[in-house]
Scaffold this motif. Structure first.
Motif, PDB file in Angstrom:
ATOM      1  N   SER A 130      -3.096  18.717   3.893  1.00 33.20           N
ATOM      2  CA  SER A 130      -2.467  19.631   3.833  1.00 33.20           C
ATOM      3  C   SER A 130      -2.270  20.308   2.619  1.00 33.20           C
ATOM      4  O   SER A 130      -2.172  21.235   1.718  1.00 33.20           O
ATOM      5  N   GLY A 131      -3.670  20.497   1.701  1.00 30.50           N
ATOM      6  CA  GLY A 131      -4.007  20.581   0.412  1.00 30.50           C
ATOM      7  C   GLY A 131      -3.395  20.195  -0.370  1.00 30.50           C
ATOM      8  O   GLY A 131      -4.033  20.706  -1.160  1.00 30.50           O
ATOM      9  N   VAL A 132      -2.559  19.189  -0.848  1.00 27.12           N
ATOM     10  CA  VAL A 132      -2.587  18.514  -1.573  1.00 27.12           C
ATOM     11  C   VAL A 132      -3.705  17.574  -2.174  1.00 27.12           C
ATOM     12  O   VAL A 132      -4.483  17.138  -1.509  1.00 27.12           O
ATOM     13  N   GLN A 133      -3.617  17.181  -3.176  1.00 27.25           N
ATOM     14  CA  GLN A 133      -4.822  16.771  -4.022  1.00 27.25           C
ATOM     15  C   GLN A 133      -4.880  15.230  -2.957  1.00 27.25           C
ATOM     16  O   GLN A 133      -4.043  14.518  -3.133  1.00 27.25           O
ATOM     17  N   LEU A 134      -6.322  14.527  -3.317  1.00 28.42           N
ATOM     18  CA  LEU A 134      -6.075  12.846  -3.062  1.00 28.42           C
ATOM     19  C   LEU A 134      -5.564  12.409  -4.149  1.00 28.42           C
ATOM     20  O   LEU A 134      -4.960  11.308  -3.816  1.00 28.42           O
ATOM     21  N   ARG A 135      -5.555  12.718  -4.783  1.00 23.97           N
ATOM     22  CA  ARG A 135      -5.464  11.429  -6.004  1.00 23.97           C
ATOM     23  C   ARG A 135      -4.107  11.241  -6.150  1.00 23.97           C
ATOM     24  O   ARG A 135      -3.280  10.906  -6.334  1.00 23.97           O
ATOM     25  N   SER A 136      -3.056  12.289  -5.965  1.00 23.19           N
ATOM     26  CA  SER A 136      -1.967  12.295  -6.269  1.00 23.19           C
ATOM     27  C   SER A 136      -1.229  11.680  -4.819  1.00 23.19           C
ATOM     28  O   SER A 136      -0.619  11.479  -4.797  1.00 23.19           O
ATOM     29  N   ILE A 137      -1.735  11.768  -3.781  1.00 21.90           N
ATOM     30  CA  ILE A 137      -1.370  11.335  -2.689  1.00 21.90           C
ATOM     31  C   ILE A 137      -1.573   9.921  -2.790  1.00 21.90           C
ATOM     32  O   ILE A 137      -0.508   8.604  -2.075  1.00 21.90           O
ATOM     33  N   GLN A 138      -2.428   9.128  -3.761  1.00 26.34           N
ATOM     34  CA  GLN A 138      -2.960   7.927  -3.418  1.00 26.34           C
ATOM     35  C   GLN A 138      -2.046   7.795  -4.856  1.00 26.34           C
ATOM     36  O   GLN A 138      -1.269   5.969  -4.348  1.00 26.34           O
ATOM     37  N   THR A 180       4.248  21.010  -2.245  1.00 26.17           N
ATOM     38  CA  THR A 180       3.787  19.769  -2.792  1.00 26.17           C
ATOM     39  C   THR A 180       4.704  19.154  -1.249  1.00 26.17           C
ATOM     40  O   THR A 180       4.162  18.664  -0.785  1.00 26.17           O
ATOM     41  N   LEU A 181       5.490  18.539  -1.807  1.00 24.98           N
ATOM     42  CA  LEU A 181       6.545  18.081  -0.501  1.00 24.98           C
ATOM     43  C   LEU A 181       7.061  18.830   1.143  1.00 24.98           C
ATOM     44  O   LEU A 181       6.336  18.474   1.816  1.00 24.98           O
ATOM     45  N   TYR A 182       6.511  20.254   0.469  1.00 24.35           N
ATOM     46  CA  TYR A 182       6.247  21.629   1.847  1.00 24.35           C
ATOM     47  C   TYR A 182       4.757  20.897   2.754  1.00 24.35           C
ATOM     48  O   TYR A 182       4.711  20.828   3.788  1.00 24.35           O
ATOM     49  N   GLU A 212       2.173   6.844  -3.163  1.00 27.37           N
ATOM     50  CA  GLU A 212       1.816   5.390  -2.729  1.00 27.37           C
ATOM     51  C   GLU A 212       2.196   4.828  -3.323  1.00 27.37           C
ATOM     52  O   GLU A 212       2.365   3.702  -2.877  1.00 27.37           O
ATOM     53  N   GLN A 213       0.926   4.707  -4.291  1.00 34.37           N
ATOM     54  CA  GLN A 213       1.010   3.752  -5.390  1.00 34.37           C
ATOM     55  C   GLN A 213       2.028   3.430  -6.288  1.00 34.37           C
ATOM     56  O   GLN A 213       2.981   2.227  -6.969  1.00 34.37           O
ATOM     57  N   ARG A 214       2.918   4.678  -6.218  1.00 33.26           N
ATOM     58  CA  ARG A 214       4.351   4.714  -6.635  1.00 33.26           C
ATOM     59  C   ARG A 214       4.004   4.405  -8.685  1.00 33.26           C
ATOM     60  O   ARG A 214       4.854   4.500  -9.739  1.00 33.26           O
ATOM     61  N   ASN A 215       2.324   5.338  -8.528  1.00 27.87           N
ATOM     62  CA  ASN A 215       2.019   5.489  -9.989  1.00 27.87           C
ATOM     63  C   ASN A 215       2.643   7.174 -10.546  1.00 27.87           C
ATOM     64  O   ASN A 215       2.889   6.584 -11.429  1.00 27.87           O
ATOM     65  N   LYS A 216       3.296   7.887  -9.456  1.00 25.41           N
ATOM     66  CA  LYS A 216       3.696   8.888  -9.418  1.00 25.41           C
ATOM     67  C   LYS A 216       4.747   8.913  -8.364  1.00 25.41           C
ATOM     68  O   LYS A 216       4.769   8.562  -8.138  1.00 25.41           O
ATOM     69  N   ASN A 217       5.707   9.583  -9.260  1.00 29.05           N
ATOM     70  CA  ASN A 217       7.548   9.158  -8.948  1.00 29.05           C
ATOM     71  C   ASN A 217       7.290  11.216  -7.593  1.00 29.05           C
ATOM     72  O   ASN A 217       7.366  12.368  -7.728  1.00 29.05           O
ATOM     73  N   ILE A 218       7.430  10.032  -6.475  1.00 35.06           N
ATOM     74  CA  ILE A 218       7.524  12.023  -5.609  1.00 35.06           C
ATOM     75  C   ILE A 218       8.995  12.867  -5.546  1.00 35.06           C
ATOM     76  O   ILE A 218       8.978  13.878  -4.941  1.00 35.06           O
ATOM     77  N   ASN A 219       9.707  12.011  -5.749  1.00 29.08           N
ATOM     78  CA  ASN A 219      10.823  12.608  -6.592  1.00 29.08           C
ATOM     79  C   ASN A 219      10.653  13.952  -7.154  1.00 29.08           C
ATOM     80  O   ASN A 219      11.699  14.281  -6.468  1.00 29.08           O
ATOM     81  N   LYS A 220      10.259  13.993  -7.906  1.00 30.17           N
ATOM     82  CA  LYS A 220       9.322  14.926  -9.133  1.00 30.17           C
ATOM     83  C   LYS A 220       8.460  15.669  -8.417  1.00 30.17           C
ATOM     84  O   LYS A 220       8.251  16.600  -9.804  1.00 30.17           O
ATOM     85  N   MET A 265      11.310  17.553   4.163  1.00 26.57           N
ATOM     86  CA  MET A 265      10.551  17.445   3.024  1.00 26.57           C
ATOM     87  C   MET A 265      11.860  16.441   2.856  1.00 26.57           C
ATOM     88  O   MET A 265      11.004  15.094   1.302  1.00 26.57           O
ATOM     89  N   GLU A 266      13.060  15.325   2.646  1.00 28.24           N
ATOM     90  CA  GLU A 266      13.870  14.959   2.718  1.00 28.24           C
ATOM     91  C   GLU A 266      13.163  13.345   2.975  1.00 28.24           C
ATOM     92  O   GLU A 266      13.738  12.719   2.414  1.00 28.24           O
ATOM     93  N   ASP A 267      13.137  13.176   3.608  1.00 23.13           N
ATOM     94  CA  ASP A 267      11.539  12.012   4.638  1.00 23.13           C
ATOM     95  C   ASP A 267      10.973  11.709   3.940  1.00 23.13           C
ATOM     96  O   ASP A 267      10.893  10.263   3.699  1.00 23.13           O
ATOM     97  N   LEU A 268      10.562  12.390   2.541  1.00 24.56           N
ATOM     98  CA  LEU A 268       9.394  11.843   2.201  1.00 24.56           C
ATOM     99  C   LEU A 268      10.205  11.252   0.715  1.00 24.56           C
ATOM    100  O   LEU A 268       9.622  10.749  -0.534  1.00 24.56           O
ATOM    101  N   ILE A 269      11.027  11.360   0.222  1.00 19.09           N
ATOM    102  CA  ILE A 269      12.180  11.338  -1.273  1.00 19.09           C
ATOM    103  C   ILE A 269      11.951   9.864  -0.730  1.00 19.09           C
ATOM    104  O   ILE A 269      12.594   8.976   0.030  1.00 19.09           O
TER     105      ILE A 269
END
Length: 213
Positions: free
Chosen positions: A170-178, A194-196, A181-189, A206-210
């Protein structure tokens, strides 16, 4: 699963947290439930879960307990550490929690919001002589009930991808994905790009990830 530090340092981290819990609760006579709360809000919990070298290969458990007490209660050392050949129940608690935190990559604040002092007290008799992986398995089942998988993790697993593979494709940073998934960052924001990228790789919208609710 990416860990905050290499497995070669895990036994050091386990001993450190075991000694810290033992010293604070048994030598300093701080109620276990109280020390759990002090540990969670201290900088030591963040430093240990992030694998900072001073903690996983430097400080002793007593030093760590003293730091926690000084930082949260304006107290320094309060007693000489107890000595003995047998490991205490509180030592096992810290030792097992350090393993599970490393194993799961979850924050201590998240773990100890589910596994309280009294819960570990009840687990001790049946688990302290078992392989620590058994404790980790039980802990994960309990924590997952409180913090179920994110949509991102569920969709990633459905595609049979590891976090690293998703990052590469995807080209999204591994740490961001982690962190999502751990809810340390809000994917809704997360930004639309990134969502695309994630949605395109996972074959979803994209809505499926929210996260909702």
């Amino acid at each position: 699963m990416m860990h905050a530090y290499q497995e070669m340092y895990l036994s050091n981290a386990q001993s450190l947290l075991g000694d810290a819990f033992d010293y604070a609760i048994n030598s300093c006579e701080i109620p276990g439930s109280d020390f759990f709360k002090l540990f969670v809000v201290s900088s030591a919990s963040k430093s240990l879960e992030n694998g900072e070298p001073a903690y996983i290969s430097g400080k002793s458990g007593v030093e760590t307990a003293m730091l926690i007490l000084n930082e949260t209660r304006d107290e320094m050392s309060c007693a000489e550490p107890m000595t003995g050949f047998a490991r205490s129940k509180e030592y096992w608690m810290g030792w097992a929690l350090a393993y599970y935190q490393w194993y799961s990559g979850r924050r201590f604040s998240e773990i100890l919001n589910v596994l309280r002092y009294d819960d570990l007290d009840r687990m001790y008799d049946t688990l302290h002589e078992a392989d620590v992986s058994k404790f980790a398995e039980i802990a994960e089942s309990l924590v997952t009930v409180k913090y179920p998988d994110t949509n991102l993790k569920r969709l990633r697993l459905r595609c049979g991808l590891t976090q690293a593979e998703l990052a590469n494709r995807s080209g999204v940073q591994l740490r961001s994905i982690q962190m999502y998934e751990q809810r340390n960052k809000n994917i809704n924001k997360a930004c639309a790009d990134t969502l695309y990228r994630l949605a395109r790789t996972l074959g979803c919208t994209m809505e499926d990830l929210i996260e909702r609710g």
